[in-house]
Design a protein around this motif. Structure first.
Motif, PDB file in Angstrom:
ATOM      1  N   ILE A  48       0.842  -1.187   0.000  1.00 38.76           N
ATOM      2  CA  ILE A  48       0.000   0.000   0.000  1.00 38.76           C
ATOM      3  C   ILE A  48       0.881   1.242   0.000  1.00 38.76           C
ATOM      4  CG2 ILE A  48      -1.733   1.333   1.263  1.00 38.76           C
ATOM      5  CD1 ILE A  48      -2.854  -1.194   0.125  1.00 38.76           C
ATOM      6  N   MET A  49       0.617   2.151  -0.943  1.00 42.01           N
ATOM      7  CA  MET A  49       1.321   3.424  -0.992  1.00 42.01           C
ATOM      8  C   MET A  49       0.352   4.532  -0.577  1.00 42.01           C
ATOM      9  SD  MET A  49       3.283   5.349  -4.172  1.00 42.01           S
ATOM     10  CE  MET A  49       1.808   5.383  -5.213  1.00 42.01           C
ATOM     11  N   THR A  50       0.800   5.403   0.320  1.00 41.76           N
ATOM     12  CA  THR A  50      -0.008   6.528   0.768  1.00 41.76           C
ATOM     13  C   THR A  50       0.691   7.827   0.410  1.00 41.76           C
ATOM     14  OG1 THR A  50      -0.816   5.218   2.643  1.00 41.76           O
ATOM     15  CG2 THR A  50      -1.184   7.589   2.723  1.00 41.76           C
ATOM     16  N   PRO A  57      -4.997  12.188   2.853  1.00 44.53           N
ATOM     17  CA  PRO A  57      -4.075  11.181   2.308  1.00 44.53           C
ATOM     18  C   PRO A  57      -4.760  10.327   1.247  1.00 44.53           C
ATOM     19  CG  PRO A  57      -3.960  11.241   4.707  1.00 44.53           C
ATOM     20  CD  PRO A  57      -5.142  12.084   4.321  1.00 44.53           C
ATOM     21  N   GLN A  58      -4.025  10.009   0.183  1.00 41.16           N
ATOM     22  CA  GLN A  58      -4.542   9.177  -0.889  1.00 41.16           C
ATOM     23  C   GLN A  58      -3.827   7.834  -0.863  1.00 41.16           C
ATOM     24  OE1 GLN A  58      -4.329  11.243  -4.670  1.00 41.16           O
ATOM     25  NE2 GLN A  58      -4.718  13.223  -3.702  1.00 41.16           N
ATOM     26  N   GLN A  59      -4.597   6.751  -0.866  1.00 40.17           N
ATOM     27  CA  GLN A  59      -4.019   5.424  -0.797  1.00 40.17           C
ATOM     28  C   GLN A  59      -4.154   4.688  -2.122  1.00 40.17           C
ATOM     29  OE1 GLN A  59      -5.521   3.100   2.524  1.00 40.17           O
ATOM     30  NE2 GLN A  59      -3.851   3.837   3.827  1.00 40.17           N
ATOM     31  N   TYR A  60      -3.106   3.936  -2.451  1.00 40.60           N
ATOM     32  CA  TYR A  60      -3.078   3.147  -3.683  1.00 40.60           C
ATOM     33  C   TYR A  60      -2.501   1.773  -3.380  1.00 40.60           C
ATOM     34  CZ  TYR A  60      -3.703   7.658  -5.969  1.00 40.60           C
ATOM     35  OH  TYR A  60      -4.195   8.878  -6.344  1.00 40.60           O
ATOM     36  N   ALA A  75       1.402  -1.885 -11.269  1.00 35.22           N
ATOM     37  CA  ALA A  75      -0.040  -1.638 -11.231  1.00 35.22           C
ATOM     38  C   ALA A  75      -0.357  -0.776 -10.016  1.00 35.22           C
ATOM     39  CB  ALA A  75      -0.809  -2.950 -11.156  1.00 35.22           C
ATOM     40  N   LEU A  76      -1.015   0.362 -10.264  1.00 41.87           N
ATOM     41  CA  LEU A  76      -1.408   1.285  -9.206  1.00 41.87           C
ATOM     42  C   LEU A  76      -2.926   1.366  -9.184  1.00 41.87           C
ATOM     43  CD1 LEU A  76       1.201   4.075 -10.026  1.00 41.87           C
ATOM     44  CD2 LEU A  76       1.257   2.561  -8.046  1.00 41.87           C
ATOM     45  N   THR A  77      -3.522   0.928  -8.099  1.00 41.86           N
ATOM     46  CA  THR A  77      -4.981   0.904  -7.979  1.00 41.86           C
ATOM     47  C   THR A  77      -5.433   1.921  -6.955  1.00 41.86           C
ATOM     48  OG1 THR A  77      -5.054  -1.454  -8.523  1.00 41.86           O
ATOM     49  CG2 THR A  77      -7.010  -0.502  -7.490  1.00 41.86           C
ATOM     50  N   ASN A  78      -6.248   2.863  -7.406  1.00 37.80           N
ATOM     51  CA  ASN A  78      -6.833   3.847  -6.503  1.00 37.80           C
ATOM     52  C   ASN A  78      -7.817   3.136  -5.576  1.00 37.80           C
ATOM     53  OD1 ASN A  78      -8.679   5.874  -5.430  1.00 37.80           O
ATOM     54  ND2 ASN A  78      -7.760   7.306  -6.874  1.00 37.80           N
ATOM     55  N   LYS A  81     -11.413   4.826  -5.759  1.00 41.22           N
ATOM     56  CA  LYS A  81     -12.153   4.729  -7.013  1.00 41.22           C
ATOM     57  C   LYS A  81     -12.118   3.339  -7.627  1.00 41.22           C
ATOM     58  CE  LYS A  81     -11.345   9.589  -8.267  1.00 41.22           C
ATOM     59  NZ  LYS A  81     -10.824  10.506  -9.320  1.00 41.22           N
ATOM     60  N   ASP A  82     -11.229   2.460  -7.119  1.00 36.36           N
ATOM     61  CA  ASP A  82     -11.075   1.108  -7.651  1.00 36.36           C
ATOM     62  C   ASP A  82     -10.752   1.142  -9.140  1.00 36.36           C
ATOM     63  OD1 ASP A  82     -10.897  -1.629  -7.410  1.00 36.36           O
ATOM     64  OD2 ASP A  82     -12.990  -1.970  -7.921  1.00 36.36           O
ATOM     65  N   VAL A  83      -9.864   2.057  -9.539  1.00 34.35           N
ATOM     66  CA  VAL A  83      -9.394   2.159 -10.917  1.00 34.35           C
ATOM     67  C   VAL A  83      -7.902   1.845 -10.934  1.00 34.35           C
ATOM     68  CG1 VAL A  83      -9.017   3.693 -12.880  1.00 34.35           C
ATOM     69  CG2 VAL A  83     -11.126   3.871 -11.548  1.00 34.35           C
ATOM     70  N   THR A  84      -7.503   0.954 -11.829  1.00 36.87           N
ATOM     71  CA  THR A  84      -6.108   0.528 -11.909  1.00 36.87           C
ATOM     72  C   THR A  84      -5.437   1.089 -13.154  1.00 36.87           C
ATOM     73  OG1 THR A  84      -6.512  -1.540 -10.719  1.00 36.87           O
ATOM     74  CG2 THR A  84      -4.566  -1.466 -12.112  1.00 36.87           C
ATOM     75  N   GLN A  85      -4.240   1.627 -12.966  1.00 40.59           N
ATOM     76  CA  GLN A  85      -3.382   1.989 -14.089  1.00 40.59           C
ATOM     77  C   GLN A  85      -2.141   1.117 -14.042  1.00 40.59           C
ATOM     78  OE1 GLN A  85      -2.704   6.336 -14.162  1.00 40.59           O
ATOM     79  NE2 GLN A  85      -4.095   6.387 -15.891  1.00 40.59           N
ATOM     80  N   ILE A  86      -1.671   0.730 -15.210  1.00 43.71           N
ATOM     81  CA  ILE A  86      -0.511  -0.148 -15.319  1.00 43.71           C
ATOM     82  C   ILE A  86       0.589   0.567 -16.102  1.00 43.71           C
ATOM     83  CG2 ILE A  86       0.368  -2.335 -16.227  1.00 43.71           C
ATOM     84  CD1 ILE A  86      -2.459  -3.460 -15.922  1.00 43.71           C
TER      85      ILE A  86
END
Length: 405
Positions: A48-50, A57-60, A75-78, A81-86
């Motif tokens: 988990i990245m914050t 704070p935003q967590q991914y 892969a980074l998932t918000n 929002k449950d949106v993933t970017q790769i």
């Protein structure tokens, strides 16, 4: 008396030897780390990245794969929002993918060579071994290093890195600013060396389609390679990433795949400071109308550099997509362009990577620079001739959790 002194000396020597055998100093650990990186063939980590860059704070969720020599998949998932970017690097180039939106960016870059991300093992070890003033602590189960941060922003000054004593896998990283405030925090839930990945784990088209097959999502923290998630065999030949956008267009006539970078069209001219949309001037317009369901309002950053004010914002007419332009003036002058792009042919353009935390951005241009990134299906561009990189990052980060107004 001499016998007692001799015995005391022997006890001290034995104690010192036992202590030396049981503990390692910074130099010994650094030597081991160089050997680990030199012999490393692959790794897979998740955590988990914050980001502590805004009011909240935003967590991914972060998942990182690496296979020697230069294959990467991050892969980074918000989490909200449950949106993933790769972020993907393979033999065909570097890609930023949003599978759920069927969007892709491709650009020319040597990332991540000489460019650090806090979740990449090589970056962390390079920071430790390259800092001769490093501070070292031996905790119960971890070796802890306090070293200089070597990321591409002046806002990040120091970082504290926890490594597992047993195998030197990363456990936690804290990156701080000049006031010792933690800006980025990464906690690894798992990290494994020597992972055997599927043949097409780093293929662009494979990662784009895996998210929609059988309801599975590429880039989640499941730990499975894309082909494992969809049940496909190793015998499948990897798709050609260069041909992927055309194939996607044929199967998806609505035109939702964008293969591009830095918002540059078929010609290589950079957009001017007054109208970033001009960079798309030679593109074929699509049938999308600004008034359609693609409207997302106006997304305004909550951060602006000191002495900068919003001059105006407007919907760009005749662009084919729903597009918005915001102009700022003052200490720095810049334009923000927002659009939900449709399918278009875009040429590769030289660019460099800027780490935005939640994704990678691409900067193109020399005197006039444009930062481009994708988030939640919207393409953003900041164009300016005088805005520093660190200010661009803060502006981009402040837009991440905003909704259109």
């Amino acid at each position: 008396m001499r016998r007692i002194s001799w015995m005391l000396a022997m006890v001290l020597v034995l104690s010192a030897l036992l202590a030396a055998c049981g503990k390692k100093d910074a130099a010994a650990v650094v030597k081991d780390l160089n050997e680990v990186v030199g012999e490393m063939e692959s790794y897979q980590g998740a955590g988990i990245m914050t980001l502590h860059t805004g009011d909240t704070p935003q967590q991914y969720k972060v998942e990182v794969w690496h296979q020697k020599p230069s294959y990467y998949r991050i892969a980074l998932t918000n989490a909200k929002k449950d949106v993933t970017q790769i972020v993907l690097r393979n033999d065909e180039g570097v890609f930023v993918l949003t599978p759920s939106q069927n969007k892709s960016f491709r650009f020319q870059s040597n990332w991540p060579d000489n460019q650090g991300q806090v979740y990449l093992y090589e970056t962390l070890i390079r920071s430790i071994t390259g800092d001769s003033t490093r501070q070292f602590a031996d905790e119960k189960e971890s070796y802890v290093f306090d070293v200089a941060a070597n990321y591409n922003t002046h806002a990040l000054v120091r970082q504290k890195i926890w490594l597992n004593k047993s195998d030197y896998a990363p456990k936690q990283v804290e990156v701080s600013d000049s006031n010792a405030n933690v800006v980025v925090d990464v906690k690894f839930d798992s990290f494994k060396f020597g992972t055997a990945f599927e043949k097409d784990a780093f293929d662009m088209q494979r990662n784009m389609t895996a998210a929609t097959q059988d309801g599975s999502k590429a880039g989640t923290d499941s730990g499975a390679a894309p082909a494992e998630q969809t049940g496909e065999t190793d015998g499948k030949e990897p798709a050609n990433p260069q041909a992927a956008p055309e194939k996607a267009s044929e199967s998806n006539p609505s035109g939702t795949v964008s293969d591009g970078q830095t918002g540059v069209s078929g010609n290589t001219e950079q957009p001017d400071s007054e109208d970033p949309a001009s960079g798309q001037g030679t593109e074929e317009p699509t049938s999308a109308e600004p008034e359609g369901s693609d409207s997302f309002g106006v997304i305004q950053p909550t951060y602006a550099p000191e002495g900068v004010k919003l001059k105006d914002d407007q919907i760009v007419e005749g662009s084919g997509d729903y597009s918005v332009m915001l102009r700022y003036e003052g200490t720095y002058n810049y334009t923000i362009f927002e659009a939900r792009p449709q399918d278009r042919a875009v040429s590769l353009a030289p660019s460099r990577v800027l780490d935005l935390g939640f994704t990678l951005g691409m900067i193109s241009g020399d005197a006039l620079q444009t930062l481009t990134w994708m988030s939640d299906g919207v393409e953003y561009r900041i164009t300016s001739s005088d805005l520093p990189d660190n200010e661009m990052v803060q502006i981009a980060t402040s837009m991440q959790e905003e909704s259109g107004k």
